[in-house]
Motif scaffolding. Sequence first.
Motif, PDB file in Angstrom:
ATOM      1  N   LYS A  19       0.859  -1.184   0.000  1.00 20.43           N
ATOM      2  CA  LYS A  19       0.000   0.000   0.000  1.00 20.43           C
ATOM      3  C   LYS A  19       0.899   1.240   0.000  1.00 20.43           C
ATOM      4  CE  LYS A  19      -4.102  -2.001   0.440  1.00 20.43           C
ATOM      5  NZ  LYS A  19      -5.061  -1.877   1.511  1.00 20.43           N
ATOM      6  N   SER A  43      -6.563  -2.354  -2.284  1.00 19.88           N
ATOM      7  CA  SER A  43      -7.242  -3.546  -1.762  1.00 19.88           C
ATOM      8  C   SER A  43      -7.842  -4.352  -2.916  1.00 19.88           C
ATOM      9  CB  SER A  43      -8.335  -3.133  -0.776  1.00 19.88           C
ATOM     10  OG  SER A  43      -7.768  -2.450   0.309  1.00 19.88           O
ATOM     11  N   ARG A  48      -4.558  -6.009  -5.426  1.00 16.27           N
ATOM     12  CA  ARG A  48      -3.442  -6.835  -4.931  1.00 16.27           C
ATOM     13  C   ARG A  48      -3.570  -8.317  -5.289  1.00 16.27           C
ATOM     14  NH1 ARG A  48      -5.448  -5.636   1.305  1.00 16.27           N
ATOM     15  NH2 ARG A  48      -7.540  -6.417   0.864  1.00 16.27           N
ATOM     16  N   ALA A 107       0.286  -6.169   2.042  1.00 19.07           N
ATOM     17  CA  ALA A 107      -0.607  -5.027   1.850  1.00 19.07           C
ATOM     18  C   ALA A 107      -1.835  -5.100   2.765  1.00 19.07           C
ATOM     19  CB  ALA A 107      -1.036  -4.965   0.376  1.00 19.07           C
ATOM     20  N   THR A 108      -1.586  -5.185   4.067  1.00 18.74           N
ATOM     21  CA  THR A 108      -2.668  -5.207   5.077  1.00 18.74           C
ATOM     22  C   THR A 108      -3.774  -6.189   4.701  1.00 18.74           C
ATOM     23  OG1 THR A 108      -3.952  -3.351   4.107  1.00 18.74           O
ATOM     24  CG2 THR A 108      -2.277  -2.769   5.738  1.00 18.74           C
ATOM     25  N   MET A 109      -3.349  -7.337   4.150  1.00 19.10           N
ATOM     26  CA  MET A 109      -4.364  -8.247   3.581  1.00 19.10           C
ATOM     27  C   MET A 109      -4.714  -9.402   4.519  1.00 19.10           C
ATOM     28  SD  MET A 109      -4.681  -9.919  -0.153  1.00 19.10           S
ATOM     29  CE  MET A 109      -3.042 -10.584  -0.270  1.00 19.10           C
ATOM     30  N   THR A 110      -5.990  -9.491   4.826  1.00 15.98           N
ATOM     31  CA  THR A 110      -6.495 -10.568   5.662  1.00 15.98           C
ATOM     32  C   THR A 110      -6.509 -11.879   4.877  1.00 15.98           C
ATOM     33  OG1 THR A 110      -7.861  -9.001   6.847  1.00 15.98           O
ATOM     34  CG2 THR A 110      -8.510 -11.316   6.989  1.00 15.98           C
ATOM     35  N   ARG A 129     -10.370 -16.181  -0.222  1.00 13.98           N
ATOM     36  CA  ARG A 129      -9.299 -15.608  -1.046  1.00 13.98           C
ATOM     37  C   ARG A 129      -8.290 -16.670  -1.484  1.00 13.98           C
ATOM     38  NH1 ARG A 129      -8.400  -9.908   2.305  1.00 13.98           N
ATOM     39  NH2 ARG A 129      -9.972  -8.727   1.165  1.00 13.98           N
ATOM     40  N   SER A 157     -12.095  -4.754   0.025  1.00 12.37           N
ATOM     41  CA  SER A 157     -11.631  -5.098   1.376  1.00 12.37           C
ATOM     42  C   SER A 157     -12.598  -6.062   2.054  1.00 12.37           C
ATOM     43  CB  SER A 157     -11.515  -3.819   2.218  1.00 12.37           C
ATOM     44  OG  SER A 157     -12.794  -3.245   2.400  1.00 12.37           O
ATOM     45  N   THR A 158     -12.113  -6.702   3.109  1.00 10.02           N
ATOM     46  CA  THR A 158     -13.001  -7.522   3.931  1.00 10.02           C
ATOM     47  C   THR A 158     -13.965  -6.590   4.696  1.00 10.02           C
ATOM     48  OG1 THR A 158     -11.334  -7.431   5.674  1.00 10.02           O
ATOM     49  CG2 THR A 158     -11.374  -9.419   4.343  1.00 10.02           C
ATOM     50  N   SER A 159     -13.493  -5.367   4.953  1.00  8.60           N
ATOM     51  CA  SER A 159     -14.274  -4.397   5.738  1.00  8.60           C
ATOM     52  C   SER A 159     -15.638  -4.132   5.087  1.00  8.60           C
ATOM     53  CB  SER A 159     -13.514  -3.082   5.853  1.00  8.60           C
ATOM     54  OG  SER A 159     -12.142  -3.290   5.934  1.00  8.60           O
ATOM     55  N   TYR A 206      -8.463   4.165   1.851  1.00  6.57           N
ATOM     56  CA  TYR A 206      -8.969   4.699   3.120  1.00  6.57           C
ATOM     57  C   TYR A 206      -8.844   6.223   3.253  1.00  6.57           C
ATOM     58  CZ  TYR A 206      -9.493  -0.176   3.933  1.00  6.57           C
ATOM     59  OH  TYR A 206      -9.901  -1.477   3.787  1.00  6.57           O
ATOM     60  N   THR A 211     -12.728  -0.064   8.982  1.00  4.02           N
ATOM     61  CA  THR A 211     -11.729  -1.045   8.538  1.00  4.02           C
ATOM     62  C   THR A 211     -10.961  -1.524   9.763  1.00  4.02           C
ATOM     63  OG1 THR A 211      -9.990  -1.576   6.953  1.00  4.02           O
ATOM     64  CG2 THR A 211      -9.870   0.613   7.940  1.00  4.02           C
ATOM     65  N   ASP A 212      -9.795  -2.133   9.538  1.00  9.84           N
ATOM     66  CA  ASP A 212      -8.997  -2.656  10.650  1.00  9.84           C
ATOM     67  C   ASP A 212      -8.586  -1.518  11.593  1.00  9.84           C
ATOM     68  OD1 ASP A 212      -9.265  -4.874   9.086  1.00  9.84           O
ATOM     69  OD2 ASP A 212      -7.260  -4.736   8.226  1.00  9.84           O
ATOM     70  N   ILE A 220      -5.394   0.543  10.974  1.00 16.58           N
ATOM     71  CA  ILE A 220      -5.476   1.454   9.818  1.00 16.58           C
ATOM     72  C   ILE A 220      -6.238   2.716  10.247  1.00 16.58           C
ATOM     73  CG2 ILE A 220      -6.367   1.732   7.456  1.00 16.58           C
ATOM     74  CD1 ILE A 220      -5.896  -1.243   7.010  1.00 16.58           C
ATOM     75  N   TYR A 223      -3.508 -11.008   9.153  1.00 14.86           N
ATOM     76  CA  TYR A 223      -2.866 -10.661   7.872  1.00 14.86           C
ATOM     77  C   TYR A 223      -1.920 -11.772   7.423  1.00 14.86           C
ATOM     78  CZ  TYR A 223      -4.134  -5.669   8.534  1.00 14.86           C
ATOM     79  OH  TYR A 223      -4.799  -4.478   8.709  1.00 14.86           O
TER      80      TYR A 223
END
Length: 273
Positions: free
Chosen positions: A41, A83, A86, A100-103, A108, A150-152, A171, A188-189, A192, A218
């Motif tokens: 990111k 998001s 990626r 990249a802050t990825m859950t 996925r 995003s998951t958010s 964001y 979001t997380d 963040i 992550y």
Amino acid sequence: MRKATFLTALALVLAVCVASMAHAGKLDDIKQRGKLICGVKDAVVPFGYVDEKTNQIVGMDIDVCKYIADKLGVGLELKPVTSATRIPMVAQGSIDIAAATMTHKYSRDDVIDFSITYFMDGQKLLVKKGGGIKSVADLAGKKVGTAKGSTSEKNIKTAQPQCKVLSFEGYPQAFLALKQGKVKAVTTDSTILLGLRNSDPNPEQWEIVGDYISAEPYGLGLVENDSDFRDFVNKSLAEMWVSGDYQKTYNKWFGPDTKYYLPLQWQMEIWPF
Ligand code: GLU
């Protein structure tokens, strides 16, 4: 050439071909290229963002990439991702790793693989202080901003089916919408959100509220079905943790002397060496 000699030579050529095919993976590609290409990111403080002084992308995710590149003995090239971009970029091979802050979610896993968990978080809300929103329950009938892909996005729809979700490229754009009164919250997380709030010129105007509405472990995004590379990345992360380098890096970005203080409250899963 006698027939038997010819067949032996042919078998040898085939064996060499099969052996080289078996070894042609990401690790060889990266070593031959001389650099590891990481998707990061570039506007998520303090995971991956542009340092105003140096104009370079820096952050926790970048330091994790640097650690792995050093283990490989190669240089590091960074490519900005969002998001939404990626996962396709890992799948297409334009980046070796998405840091990249990825859950890591099972859904996925269909397209890419993931490393072990290297950061742990959960989803919350960022709101205007005194604006009347204290939890997701207060968001019924209200607009909420988050990032596309995003998951958010999905979690908030489940947690509060009566809110309207506006998905932005990233964001900072969602935060701008909050400042302009176009949404009542950014979700979001929590780290963040902490980055958004505490890098703002007026952090006291904003507050992070509510209980965690999800768990967000992550993982590094890796190409599908390359277990040599995945093993290498996982072992590097474990070594980073066991050597104390992870904790040092964590404290550089989230330690008590930073603007984003957050005690380290989870442990990496370490298998014996
Ligand atoms: N960790 C969440 C995700 O992977 C939210 C943060 C982000 O959009 O990168 O979707």
